[in-house]
Design an enzyme around this catalytic site. Structure first.
Site, PDB file in Angstrom:
ATOM      1  N   ASN A  75       0.851  -1.206  -0.112  1.00 38.48           N
ATOM      2  CA  ASN A  75       0.027  -0.035  -0.008  1.00 38.48           C
ATOM      3  C   ASN A  75       1.037   1.306   0.092  1.00 38.48           C
ATOM      4  O   ASN A  75       1.708   1.338   0.852  1.00 38.48           O
ATOM      5  CB  ASN A  75      -0.733  -0.034   1.145  1.00 38.48           C
ATOM      6  CG  ASN A  75      -1.742   1.359   1.398  1.00 38.48           C
ATOM      7  OD1 ASN A  75      -1.861   2.286   0.428  1.00 38.48           O
ATOM      8  ND2 ASN A  75      -2.212   1.539   2.617  1.00 38.48           N
ATOM      9  N   SER A  85       3.564  -1.969  10.091  1.00 36.83           N
ATOM     10  CA  SER A  85       5.177  -2.175  10.218  1.00 36.83           C
ATOM     11  C   SER A  85       5.921  -3.715  10.035  1.00 36.83           C
ATOM     12  O   SER A  85       6.740  -3.928  10.549  1.00 36.83           O
ATOM     13  CB  SER A  85       5.723  -1.871  11.786  1.00 36.83           C
ATOM     14  OG  SER A  85       5.421  -0.356  12.337  1.00 36.83           O
ATOM     15  N   HIS A 109      -9.148   1.831   4.890  1.00 35.70           N
ATOM     16  CA  HIS A 109      -7.704   1.933   5.689  1.00 35.70           C
ATOM     17  C   HIS A 109      -8.145   2.696   6.942  1.00 35.70           C
ATOM     18  O   HIS A 109      -8.487   3.709   6.919  1.00 35.70           O
ATOM     19  CB  HIS A 109      -6.930   2.546   4.788  1.00 35.70           C
ATOM     20  CG  HIS A 109      -5.511   2.189   5.316  1.00 35.70           C
ATOM     21  ND1 HIS A 109      -4.895   3.207   6.316  1.00 35.70           N
ATOM     22  CD2 HIS A 109      -4.575   1.449   5.295  1.00 35.70           C
ATOM     23  CE1 HIS A 109      -3.700   2.917   6.715  1.00 35.70           C
ATOM     24  NE2 HIS A 109      -3.326   1.692   6.071  1.00 35.70           N
ATOM     25  N   GLY A 122       3.006   2.433  10.660  1.00 31.79           N
ATOM     26  CA  GLY A 122       3.888   3.518  10.465  1.00 31.79           C
ATOM     27  C   GLY A 122       4.609   4.034  11.480  1.00 31.79           C
ATOM     28  O   GLY A 122       5.092   5.016  11.571  1.00 31.79           O
ATOM     29  N   GLU A 177      -6.214   4.966   7.998  1.00 29.51           N
ATOM     30  CA  GLU A 177      -5.864   6.453   7.458  1.00 29.51           C
ATOM     31  C   GLU A 177      -7.163   7.355   6.784  1.00 29.51           C
ATOM     32  O   GLU A 177      -7.281   8.399   7.148  1.00 29.51           O
ATOM     33  CB  GLU A 177      -4.752   6.649   6.661  1.00 29.51           C
ATOM     34  CG  GLU A 177      -3.455   6.538   7.251  1.00 29.51           C
ATOM     35  CD  GLU A 177      -2.309   5.774   6.652  1.00 29.51           C
ATOM     36  OE1 GLU A 177      -2.192   5.610   5.565  1.00 29.51           O
ATOM     37  OE2 GLU A 177      -1.417   5.140   7.312  1.00 29.51           O
ATOM     38  N   LYS A 237       0.284   4.290  -0.406  1.00 28.68           N
ATOM     39  CA  LYS A 237      -0.414   5.459   0.220  1.00 28.68           C
ATOM     40  C   LYS A 237      -0.292   6.790  -0.577  1.00 28.68           C
ATOM     41  O   LYS A 237       0.001   6.545  -1.605  1.00 28.68           O
ATOM     42  CB  LYS A 237       0.441   5.700   1.802  1.00 28.68           C
ATOM     43  CG  LYS A 237       0.052   4.445   2.591  1.00 28.68           C
ATOM     44  CD  LYS A 237       0.364   4.418   3.994  1.00 28.68           C
ATOM     45  CE  LYS A 237       0.216   3.272   4.593  1.00 28.68           C
ATOM     46  NZ  LYS A 237       0.372   3.175   6.209  1.00 28.68           N
ATOM     47  N   GLU A 245      -5.229  -4.456  10.745  1.00 29.59           N
ATOM     48  CA  GLU A 245      -4.174  -3.382  10.823  1.00 29.59           C
ATOM     49  C   GLU A 245      -4.188  -2.879  12.309  1.00 29.59           C
ATOM     50  O   GLU A 245      -5.042  -1.906  12.304  1.00 29.59           O
ATOM     51  CB  GLU A 245      -4.127  -2.360   9.693  1.00 29.59           C
ATOM     52  CG  GLU A 245      -3.868  -3.420   8.477  1.00 29.59           C
ATOM     53  CD  GLU A 245      -3.194  -2.079   7.456  1.00 29.59           C
ATOM     54  OE1 GLU A 245      -2.153  -2.465   6.703  1.00 29.59           O
ATOM     55  OE2 GLU A 245      -3.655  -0.919   7.332  1.00 29.59           O
TER      56      GLU A 245
HETATM   57  P1  13P Z   1       3.440   0.584   7.650  1.00 28.13           P
HETATM   58  O1  13P Z   1       3.766  -1.127   6.888  1.00 28.13           O
HETATM   59  O2  13P Z   1       4.217   1.568   7.155  1.00 28.13           O
HETATM   60  O3  13P Z   1       3.309   0.318   8.863  1.00 28.13           O
HETATM   61  O4  13P Z   1       1.858   0.690   7.037  1.00 28.13           O
HETATM   62  C1  13P Z   1       1.064  -0.496   7.278  1.00 28.13           C
HETATM   63  C2  13P Z   1      -0.173   0.047   6.373  1.00 28.13           C
HETATM   64  O5  13P Z   1      -1.021   0.733   6.649  1.00 28.13           O
HETATM   65  C3  13P Z   1      -0.467  -0.442   5.074  1.00 28.13           C
HETATM   66  O6  13P Z   1      -1.967  -0.487   4.708  1.00 28.13           O
END
Ligand code: 13P
Length: 255
Positions: free
Chosen positions: A13, A216, A98, A176, A100, A15, A170
């Protein structure tokens, strides 16, 4: 992972990272590194990168996904993208709900459900995200929340359509942050998701469902996470922006 029962899927992903030319370059770099993968390989990219990504991935085992989809087929929804627009552009997967988007863009369990239905009805594979915040975990609501989010997201999804659904667990506190859930926490969270699906669709359908872990996940911890029965793959943020790191996770899922 339990590859005898369900497919393993590693999805990046990206982003809000990579311009179209950078997307092309990264995919070209990844192609030879993941070509012998023993799992499904997906890259979910910004909408504007889709044409370049689809073109770059042509003839390879990399499938392209988007990071969101609108729930209406067409109409006066300025700035939005429909499922049909995505499929016509060559997109096969889409990330929905997601954290976010839930946090910054007002996504709710209801809109997650509507987007999931729109994606499935258009023939896309939906990667639906669920996950608890640290506060919810500390209050002891992880199981309740994961089951609720899962069931809400799947409202009116048929058993047949469920075959095109992946759920990504997640934990919000692991995204992140560099703080990964332990392998046991990931296995437990994914297990709650599977149990919720079993309650609605039955055990057999739940056992066939691919449940990813995300938060992560990286080249160093992927193998341990993926060794767990309920961890059928990963949804990878930061580590999917570097070809060798992403390829190492794909290799861990290919064992
Ligand atoms: P990270 O791997 O950067 O922690 O992000 C995970 C994520 O949100 C994947 O959708």
């Amino acid at each position: 992972m339990n590859k005898a029962k369900r497919s393993a899927v590693i999805a990046g992903n990206w982003k809000m990272n990579k311009t179209p030319s950078e997307a092309k370059a990264l995919i070209e770099e990844m192609k030879p590194l993941v070509k012998d993968a023993g799992c499904d390989v997906v890259l979910c990219v910004p909408f504007i990168d889709v044409p370049a990504a689809v073109e770059a991935a042509k003839g390879s085992n990399i499938k392209i996904g988007a990071e969101n989809v609108h729930f209406k087929a067409s109409g006066a929804y300025t700035g939005e993208i429909s499922a049909e627009m995505l499929t016509e552009a060559g997109v096969e997967y889409v990330v929905i709900g997601h954290s976010e988007r839930r946090t910054y863009f007002g996504e709710t369990d209801q809109t997650v459900n509507l987007r999931t239905l729109a994606a499935l009805n258009a023939g896309l594979k939906a990667i639906v995200c669920v996950g608890e915040t640290l506060e919810q975990r500390e209050l002891g609501y992880t199981e309740t929340l994961l089951k609720f989010q899962t069931k809400m997201a799947l409202t009116n999804v048929t058993k047949e359509q469920l075959k095109n659904v992946i759920i990504a667990y997640e934990p919000v506190w692991a995204i992140g942050t560099g703080v990964t859930a332990t392998a046991d926490q990931a296995d437990e969270g994914n297990g709650f998701v599977r149990a919720a699906v079993a309650e609605v669709y039955g055990e057999e359908a739940a056992q066939a469902l691919t449940v990813q872990y995300g938060g992560s996940m990286n080249a160093g911890n992927a193998e341990e996470l993926l060794a767990k029965e309920n961890v059928d793959g990963g949804l990878i943020g930061g580590a999917s922006l570097k070809a060798p790191d992403f390829a190492a996770i794909v290799a861990a899922a290919s064992k």
